[in-house]
Design a protein around this motif. Structure first.
Motif, PDB file in Angstrom:
ATOM      1  N   ILE A   1      -6.396   2.309  -1.645  1.00  0.00           N
ATOM      2  CA  ILE A   1      -7.746   1.830  -0.627  1.00  0.00           C
ATOM      3  C   ILE A   1      -7.448   1.438   0.555  1.00  0.00           C
ATOM      4  N   TRP A   2      -5.952   1.024   1.229  1.00  0.00           N
ATOM      5  CA  TRP A   2      -5.933   0.986   2.612  1.00  0.00           C
ATOM      6  C   TRP A   2      -6.084   2.147   3.549  1.00  0.00           C
ATOM      7  N   GLN A   3      -5.545   2.758   2.664  1.00  0.00           N
ATOM      8  CA  GLN A   3      -4.817   4.333   3.202  1.00  0.00           C
ATOM      9  C   GLN A   3      -6.612   5.566   3.750  1.00  0.00           C
ATOM     10  N   LEU A   4      -6.766   4.824   2.310  1.00  0.00           N
ATOM     11  CA  LEU A   4      -8.562   5.177   2.760  1.00  0.00           C
ATOM     12  C   LEU A   4      -9.343   4.787   3.478  1.00  0.00           C
ATOM     13  N   LYS A   5      -9.835   3.092   3.471  1.00  0.00           N
ATOM     14  CA  LYS A   5     -10.879   2.678   4.109  1.00  0.00           C
ATOM     15  C   LYS A   5     -10.298   2.292   5.326  1.00  0.00           C
ATOM     16  N   PHE A   6      -9.051   1.870   5.115  1.00  0.00           N
ATOM     17  CA  PHE A   6      -8.589   0.644   6.672  1.00  0.00           C
ATOM     18  C   PHE A   6      -7.887   1.586   7.446  1.00  0.00           C
ATOM     19  N   ARG A   7      -6.976   2.500   7.451  1.00  0.00           N
ATOM     20  CA  ARG A   7      -6.379   3.226   8.041  1.00  0.00           C
ATOM     21  C   ARG A   7      -6.761   5.267   8.128  1.00  0.00           C
ATOM     22  N   ASN A   8      -7.600   5.431   6.941  1.00  0.00           N
ATOM     23  CA  ASN A   8      -8.773   7.254   7.201  1.00  0.00           C
ATOM     24  C   ASN A   8      -7.688   7.557   7.040  1.00  0.00           C
ATOM     25  N   ASP A   9      -7.163   7.740   6.168  1.00  0.00           N
ATOM     26  CA  ASP A   9      -5.647   8.216   6.294  1.00  0.00           C
ATOM     27  C   ASP A   9      -6.137   9.248   4.918  1.00  0.00           C
ATOM     28  N   ALA A  10      -7.056  10.137   4.602  1.00  0.00           N
ATOM     29  CA  ALA A  10      -7.577  10.732   2.867  1.00  0.00           C
ATOM     30  C   ALA A  10      -6.316  11.470   2.578  1.00  0.00           C
ATOM     31  N   ARG A  11      -5.496  12.033   2.981  1.00  0.00           N
ATOM     32  CA  ARG A  11      -4.124  12.635   2.338  1.00  0.00           C
ATOM     33  C   ARG A  11      -3.078  11.771   1.935  1.00  0.00           C
ATOM     34  N   ALA A  12      -3.028  10.544   2.610  1.00  0.00           N
ATOM     35  CA  ALA A  12      -2.031   9.672   2.324  1.00  0.00           C
ATOM     36  C   ALA A  12      -2.423   9.302   0.917  1.00  0.00           C
ATOM     37  N   ALA A  13      -3.939   8.442   1.240  1.00  0.00           N
ATOM     38  CA  ALA A  13      -4.311   8.095  -0.022  1.00  0.00           C
ATOM     39  C   ALA A  13      -4.354   8.791  -1.370  1.00  0.00           C
ATOM     40  N   LEU A  14      -4.232  10.241  -0.623  1.00  0.00           N
ATOM     41  CA  LEU A  14      -4.596  10.667  -2.131  1.00  0.00           C
ATOM     42  C   LEU A  14      -3.304  10.836  -2.929  1.00  0.00           C
ATOM     43  N   ASP A  15      -2.180  11.153  -1.912  1.00  0.00           N
ATOM     44  CA  ASP A  15      -0.738  10.614  -3.061  1.00  0.00           C
ATOM     45  C   ASP A  15      -0.525   9.783  -3.803  1.00  0.00           C
ATOM     46  N   ASN A  16      -1.495   8.581  -3.241  1.00  0.00           N
ATOM     47  CA  ASN A  16      -1.281   7.062  -4.144  1.00  0.00           C
ATOM     48  C   ASN A  16      -2.368   6.833  -5.389  1.00  0.00           C
ATOM     49  N   ALA A  17      -3.946   7.851  -4.516  1.00  0.00           N
ATOM     50  CA  ALA A  17      -4.648   7.585  -5.720  1.00  0.00           C
ATOM     51  C   ALA A  17      -4.121   7.819  -6.929  1.00  0.00           C
ATOM     52  N   LEU A  18      -3.445   9.148  -6.196  1.00  0.00           N
ATOM     53  CA  LEU A  18      -2.587  10.430  -7.893  1.00  0.00           C
ATOM     54  C   LEU A  18      -1.742   9.925  -8.606  1.00  0.00           C
ATOM     55  N   ALA A  19      -0.767   9.531  -7.558  1.00  0.00           N
ATOM     56  CA  ALA A  19       0.269   7.659  -8.498  1.00  0.00           C
ATOM     57  C   ALA A  19      -0.303   7.509  -9.670  1.00  0.00           C
ATOM     58  N   ASN A  20      -1.419   6.464  -8.433  1.00  0.00           N
ATOM     59  CA  ASN A  20      -2.030   5.389  -9.380  1.00  0.00           C
ATOM     60  C   ASN A  20      -2.737   5.746 -11.214  1.00  0.00           C
ATOM     61  N   TRP A  21      -3.216   6.852 -10.721  1.00  0.00           N
ATOM     62  CA  TRP A  21      -3.940   7.810 -11.994  1.00  0.00           C
ATOM     63  C   TRP A  21      -3.258   7.632 -12.721  1.00  0.00           C
ATOM     64  N   HIS A  22      -1.921   8.339 -13.214  1.00  0.00           N
ATOM     65  CA  HIS A  22      -0.871   8.873 -13.427  1.00  0.00           C
ATOM     66  C   HIS A  22      -0.522   7.672 -14.579  1.00  0.00           C
ATOM     67  N   ALA A  23      -1.041   6.171 -14.146  1.00  0.00           N
ATOM     68  CA  ALA A  23      -0.389   4.973 -14.009  1.00  0.00           C
ATOM     69  C   ALA A  23      -0.996   4.639 -15.365  1.00  0.00           C
ATOM     70  N   GLN A  24      -2.655   4.857 -14.601  1.00  0.00           N
ATOM     71  CA  GLN A  24      -3.777   4.295 -15.082  1.00  0.00           C
ATOM     72  C   GLN A  24      -4.898   4.535 -15.013  1.00  0.00           C
TER      73      GLN A  24
END
Length: 388
Positions: free
Chosen positions: A327-350
């Motif tokens: 969320i921080w990378q997507l909404k605050f930093r506007n870094d979609a690629r970095a946000a995607l990497d973490n969102a994907l890792a999060n999704w594999h967990a939950q």
């Protein structure tokens, strides 16, 4: 309302690692332990030198350093989880684990041990492990309705939707039909059935006052989630405000309400709401996003704290901050690629509905067709299985 708008709202609404997750499960499980109204909240990602809580060492309540009895151990663990709920301080999760490991609770009170251990595993985002621990125990303790509800939540967050729906039904058979219906609304949401979930929550809204007080915030949080997914943000915020009036000390509800305030165009209210949570990274993320929505210049000290805290969490090897980080990378930093990497890792967990929506939003922003196709295929399988 189109799917993209709905997904964006859902992803912005819940950015904490453990916001509604633990309200949904522990608020109900608490009914069995006389701990009503005190569910666990989002784990805090601290800087290493903040707030050393020496007076709260795991075994502090036991005089003389002796091993606690089973009953003492249960109360100590519950106490640490309640403090985790109030403060979001992840040290209390470690205290709970240490206490559980230092006793013979698994032998002397095996079902209590499994329930407490499952709560801890959920806080660690080990949802499959929590489900696999509870499942065999409930074959024997099949009348334990709270156990079935906790199992259902673990399963749906692990992406095991059909099994989760079955656990809701078992809760009804165990004597909690009304709670089982709210459990079923969660399953509808996880299966992507947003209109049905919202309609069901509206039909059941009048029943919330009939629930035990400890379960009312849980039902209200489900109603809020269903309303927010349906695009009725002010209605969702009203549900959360009602939940907070019952359970004012719970960080998870404040974090979820902050998400809705930002979405509803009330970012100026976030600072007052989170005024007591300035040491919590999830809260700091929301304060920064609220400031951004107000057009305020970024506060460098706040930004540095958030990012340093993320670094500490990653360095521990047990990082529960992936959703907040995305969320921080997507909404605050506007870094979609970095946000995607973490969102994907999060999704594999939950794989709760908000995690899927966050991943879809990040993949859309990053123009990652492969991830979007993967999500489409996964959700199609979920819908097919849920309809069977």
């Amino acid at each position: 309302m189109n799917d993209a708008t709905c997904n964006d709202r859902r992803a912005r609404r819940i950015s904490a690692g453990m916001a509604f997750c633990v309200v949904a499960t522990l608020g109900v499980v608490a009914l069995a332990w006389n701990d009503r109204g005190k569910p666990m909240a989002a784990v805090r990602y601290d800087l290493a030198d903040e707030h050393i809580l020496a007076e709260n060492l795991a075994m502090a309540p036991i005089a003389g350093g002796r091993t606690p009895t089973a009953d003492e151990a249960k109360e100590i663990v519950r106490g640490h989880l309640r403090t985790l709920s109030r403060t979001g301080d992840s040290r209390f999760l470690r205290y709970a684990i240490s206490t559980l490991e230092a006793t013979d609770l698994e032998d002397s009170a095996p079902f209590s041990y499994r329930m407490l251990k499952a709560r801890i595993l959920q806080a660690e985002h080990n949802f499959d492990a929590a489900a696999d621990l509870l499942g065999p125990a409930l074959v024997i303790a099949r009348e334990h309705a709270e156990g079935w509800l906790l199992l259902s939540d673990s399963l749906h967050r692990a992406g095991r939707i059909t099994e989760a729906r079955g656990a809701c039904l078992k809760a009804a058979l165990a004597g909690m039909p009304l709670l089982a219906q709210w459990c079923g609304i969660q399953i509808l949401q996880s299966a992507g059935r947003t209109p049905q979930a919202y309609d069901a929550s509206r039909r059941l809204a009048g029943s919330i006052a009939q629930l035990p007080e400890g379960a009312q915030p849980w039902a209200l949080s489900i109603a809020a989630d269903a309303a927010a997914e349906a695009g009725r943000t002010e209605e969702a915020l009203s549900h959360l405000e009602a939940a907070m009036s019952i359970m004012p000390s719970t960080l998870a509800l404040r974090l979820a309400a902050a998400d809705l305030m930002i979405e509803a165009g009330h970012p100026g209210d976030v600072a007052a709401l989170l005024s007591s949570d300035a040491d919590n990274t999830s809260a700091l993320v929301r304060l920064a996003l609220a400031g951004k929505a107000l057009g305020d210049p970024p506060q460098s000290a706040l930004v540095d704290r958030v990012e340093a805290s993320f670094e500490v969490a990653a360095a521990t090897g047990d990082d529960l901050s992936l959703r907040d980080r995305a969320i921080w990378q997507l909404k605050f930093r506007n870094d979609a690629r970095a946000a995607l990497d973490n969102a994907l890792a999060n999704w594999h967990a939950q794989k709760a509905s908000e995690d899927t929506a966050l991943l879809r939003e990040a993949a859309t922003a990053a123009r990652d067709r492969q991830t979007l196709d993967m999500l489409d295929e996964w959700q199609a399988r979920v819908l097919t299985a849920d309809a069977s």
